[in-house]
Design a protein around this motif. Structure first.
Motif, mmCIF file in Angstrom:
data_model
loop_
_atom_site.group_PDB
_atom_site.id
_atom_site.type_symbol
_atom_site.label_atom_id
_atom_site.label_comp_id
_atom_site.label_asym_id
_atom_site.label_seq_id
_atom_site.Cartn_x
_atom_site.Cartn_y
_atom_site.Cartn_z
ATOM 1 N N GLY A 80 0.837 -1.192 0.000
ATOM 2 C CA GLY A 80 0.000 0.000 0.000
ATOM 3 C C GLY A 80 0.871 1.241 0.000
ATOM 4 O O GLY A 80 2.096 1.159 -0.025
ATOM 5 N N ASP A 81 0.233 2.377 0.030
ATOM 6 C CA ASP A 81 0.967 3.641 -0.019
ATOM 7 C C ASP A 81 1.828 3.875 1.216
ATOM 8 O O ASP A 81 2.790 4.620 1.168
ATOM 9 C CB ASP A 81 -0.002 4.822 -0.178
ATOM 10 N N ASP A 82 1.481 3.230 2.326
ATOM 11 C CA ASP A 82 2.202 3.489 3.560
ATOM 12 C C ASP A 82 3.389 2.553 3.777
ATOM 13 O O ASP A 82 4.059 2.642 4.786
ATOM 14 C CB ASP A 82 1.254 3.397 4.759
ATOM 15 N N GLU A 83 3.658 1.662 2.855
ATOM 16 C CA GLU A 83 4.761 0.722 3.036
ATOM 17 C C GLU A 83 5.929 1.060 2.118
ATOM 18 O O GLU A 83 5.741 1.278 0.924
ATOM 19 C CB GLU A 83 4.290 -0.702 2.753
ATOM 20 N N ASP A 84 7.106 1.089 2.687
ATOM 21 C CA ASP A 84 8.308 1.354 1.906
ATOM 22 C C ASP A 84 8.728 0.105 1.135
ATOM 23 O O ASP A 84 8.515 -1.015 1.579
ATOM 24 C CB ASP A 84 9.465 1.777 2.817
ATOM 25 N N GLN A 85 9.353 0.338 -0.001
ATOM 26 C CA GLN A 85 9.889 -0.754 -0.800
ATOM 27 C C GLN A 85 11.283 -1.073 -0.277
ATOM 28 O O GLN A 85 12.089 -0.178 -0.043
ATOM 29 C CB GLN A 85 9.950 -0.332 -2.268
ATOM 30 N N VAL A 86 11.570 -2.350 -0.075
ATOM 31 C CA VAL A 86 12.883 -2.797 0.382
ATOM 32 C C VAL A 86 13.562 -3.498 -0.783
ATOM 33 O O VAL A 86 12.943 -4.318 -1.467
ATOM 34 C CB VAL A 86 12.747 -3.757 1.590
ATOM 35 N N CYS A 87 14.836 -3.169 -1.035
ATOM 36 C CA CYS A 87 15.566 -3.746 -2.162
ATOM 37 C C CYS A 87 16.885 -4.357 -1.691
ATOM 38 O O CYS A 87 17.433 -3.947 -0.661
ATOM 39 C CB CYS A 87 15.857 -2.676 -3.218
ATOM 40 N N ALA A 88 17.391 -5.305 -2.460
ATOM 41 C CA ALA A 88 18.680 -5.928 -2.187
ATOM 42 C C ALA A 88 19.302 -6.359 -3.512
ATOM 43 O O ALA A 88 18.597 -6.715 -4.454
ATOM 44 C CB ALA A 88 18.517 -7.122 -1.262
ATOM 45 N N ASP A 89 20.617 -6.310 -3.590
ATOM 46 C CA ASP A 89 21.354 -6.675 -4.799
ATOM 47 C C ASP A 89 21.871 -8.105 -4.717
ATOM 48 O O ASP A 89 22.191 -8.599 -3.631
ATOM 49 C CB ASP A 89 22.544 -5.738 -5.006
ATOM 50 N N ALA A 90 21.967 -8.743 -5.871
ATOM 51 C CA ALA A 90 22.549 -10.083 -5.974
ATOM 52 C C ALA A 90 23.170 -10.234 -7.361
ATOM 53 O O ALA A 90 22.967 -9.392 -8.235
ATOM 54 C CB ALA A 90 21.495 -11.163 -5.726
ATOM 55 N N ARG A 91 23.930 -11.318 -7.543
ATOM 56 C CA ARG A 91 24.591 -11.590 -8.823
ATOM 57 C C ARG A 91 24.084 -12.888 -9.417
ATOM 58 O O ARG A 91 23.679 -13.797 -8.709
ATOM 59 C CB ARG A 91 26.104 -11.710 -8.620
ATOM 60 N N VAL A 92 24.144 -12.959 -10.750
ATOM 61 C CA VAL A 92 23.835 -14.185 -11.484
ATOM 62 C C VAL A 92 25.116 -14.599 -12.187
ATOM 63 O O VAL A 92 25.632 -13.861 -13.031
ATOM 64 C CB VAL A 92 22.724 -13.972 -12.535
ATOM 65 N N ARG A 93 25.651 -15.759 -11.834
ATOM 66 C CA ARG A 93 26.837 -16.285 -12.504
ATOM 67 C C ARG A 93 26.365 -17.323 -13.503
ATOM 68 O O ARG A 93 25.609 -18.235 -13.144
ATOM 69 C CB ARG A 93 27.781 -16.907 -11.489
ATOM 70 N N ILE A 94 26.780 -17.168 -14.758
ATOM 71 C CA ILE A 94 26.294 -18.012 -15.837
ATOM 72 C C ILE A 94 27.480 -18.729 -16.476
ATOM 73 O O ILE A 94 28.428 -18.072 -16.921
ATOM 74 C CB ILE A 94 25.565 -17.158 -16.899
ATOM 75 N N PHE A 95 27.420 -20.046 -16.500
ATOM 76 C CA PHE A 95 28.432 -20.841 -17.177
ATOM 77 C C PHE A 95 27.852 -21.245 -18.525
ATOM 78 O O PHE A 95 26.903 -22.026 -18.580
ATOM 79 C CB PHE A 95 28.838 -22.053 -16.350
ATOM 80 N N VAL A 96 28.403 -20.702 -19.590
ATOM 81 C CA VAL A 96 27.890 -20.940 -20.937
ATOM 82 C C VAL A 96 28.751 -22.002 -21.612
ATOM 83 O O VAL A 96 29.951 -21.803 -21.801
ATOM 84 C CB VAL A 96 27.896 -19.637 -21.777
ATOM 85 N N GLY A 97 28.120 -23.133 -21.951
ATOM 86 C CA GLY A 97 28.844 -24.206 -22.637
ATOM 87 C C GLY A 97 29.830 -24.913 -21.744
ATOM 88 O O GLY A 97 30.683 -25.638 -22.222
ATOM 89 N N VAL A 98 29.729 -24.717 -20.439
ATOM 90 C CA VAL A 98 30.635 -25.342 -19.487
ATOM 91 C C VAL A 98 29.819 -26.264 -18.599
ATOM 92 O O VAL A 98 28.850 -25.828 -17.973
ATOM 93 C CB VAL A 98 31.335 -24.264 -18.629
ATOM 94 N N ASN A 99 30.177 -27.528 -18.579
ATOM 95 C CA ASN A 99 29.467 -28.525 -17.785
ATOM 96 C C ASN A 99 27.995 -28.657 -18.169
ATOM 97 O O ASN A 99 27.177 -29.046 -17.366
ATOM 98 C CB ASN A 99 29.556 -28.208 -16.291
ATOM 99 N N ALA A 100 27.644 -28.257 -19.376
ATOM 100 C CA ALA A 100 26.263 -28.428 -19.826
ATOM 101 C C ALA A 100 26.051 -29.879 -20.226
ATOM 102 O O ALA A 100 26.970 -30.539 -20.692
ATOM 103 C CB ALA A 100 25.974 -27.507 -21.012
ATOM 104 N N PRO A 101 24.853 -30.408 -20.069
ATOM 105 C CA PRO A 101 24.614 -31.803 -20.431
ATOM 106 C C PRO A 101 24.709 -32.004 -21.939
ATOM 107 O O PRO A 101 24.474 -31.072 -22.705
ATOM 108 C CB PRO A 101 23.195 -32.057 -19.938
ATOM 109 N N PRO A 102 25.065 -33.207 -22.387
ATOM 110 C CA PRO A 102 25.120 -33.464 -23.822
ATOM 111 C C PRO A 102 23.737 -33.341 -24.458
ATOM 112 O O PRO A 102 22.733 -33.587 -23.803
ATOM 113 C CB PRO A 102 25.634 -34.899 -23.939
ATOM 114 N N THR A 103 23.720 -32.942 -25.710
ATOM 115 C CA THR A 103 22.470 -32.850 -26.462
ATOM 116 C C THR A 103 22.419 -34.029 -27.420
ATOM 117 O O THR A 103 23.240 -34.138 -28.319
ATOM 118 C CB THR A 103 22.417 -31.526 -27.257
ATOM 119 N N ASN A 104 21.467 -34.925 -27.223
ATOM 120 C CA ASN A 104 21.358 -36.107 -28.081
ATOM 121 C C ASN A 104 20.638 -35.755 -29.370
ATOM 122 O O ASN A 104 19.661 -35.027 -29.364
ATOM 123 C CB ASN A 104 20.587 -37.215 -27.361
ATOM 124 N N ARG A 105 21.141 -36.272 -30.463
ATOM 125 C CA ARG A 105 20.508 -36.103 -31.767
ATOM 126 C C ARG A 105 20.301 -37.471 -32.380
ATOM 127 O O ARG A 105 21.114 -38.369 -32.190
ATOM 128 C CB ARG A 105 21.397 -35.258 -32.672
#
Length: 169
Positions: free
Chosen positions: A111-136
């Motif tokens: 509501g209008d009487d409540e302050d918004q609380v925020c916090a920061d965090a990180r997203v670490r992304i491993f691209v093509g590293v330890n990803a499961p094999p893709t079967n074809r």
């Protein structure tokens, strides 16, 4: 012979303050609190974009949403999903390795009487590293009944596999 020991007593006063201005917990009285935690995801390098539910491991006594992307990765791009519930990562073509972006999560005021609380965090992304094999599917038919197993390597020759790069060199 032992040295003489002297003993005394002391009084310790410890004050515990709620993080991020939060008040009492339990969802009843008190203010909103939010604890945003870092996230780690692995995606194949062939995947163009991925949605990460970064709020799933964050703690709050209120509804929360992704409010802002605070830093971009070294390659690719991080965006806020349309419903503000996730971070969308868009990978650059043919890139692999690790990337990281930052986000700010915030409580949704009741509501209008409540302050918004925020916090920061990180997203670490491993691209093509330890990803499961893709079967074809393979074009080589298996005779029925199969008299013996197919030689190792013949069924995975056209499959994608992502290995961990050796960063020690």
């Amino acid at each position: 012979e032992f040295p003489t020991r002297y003993c005394d007593t002391a009084e310790l006063t410890l004050t515990v303050q709620a993080r991020n201005g939060g008040g009492g917990g339990g969802g009843g009285g008190g203010g909103a609190f939010l604890n945003a935690r870092d996230d780690v995801y692995t995606v194949p390098s062939s995947k163009t974009f991925s949605d990460f539910d970064v709020l799933a491991n964050d703690d709050s006594n209120r509804d929360i949403e992704v409010d802002e992307i605070t830093s971009q990765p070294g390659f690719g791009q991080c965006l806020i999903s349309g419903d503000r519930s996730a971070v969308t990562y868009i990978n650059q073509a043919n890139r692999s390795g690790s990337a990281e972006c930052g986000y700010k999560a915030c409580t949704v005021p009741r509501g209008d009487d409540e302050d918004q609380v925020c916090a920061d965090a990180r997203v670490r992304i491993f691209v093509g590293v330890n990803a499961p094999p893709t079967n074809r599917p393979t074009s080589r038919p298996t005779p029925k009944p199969t008299p013996s197993p197919i030689r190792a390597g013949t069924m995975v020759a056209n499959d994608d596999f992502y290995a961990i790069p050796d960063d020690s060199r």
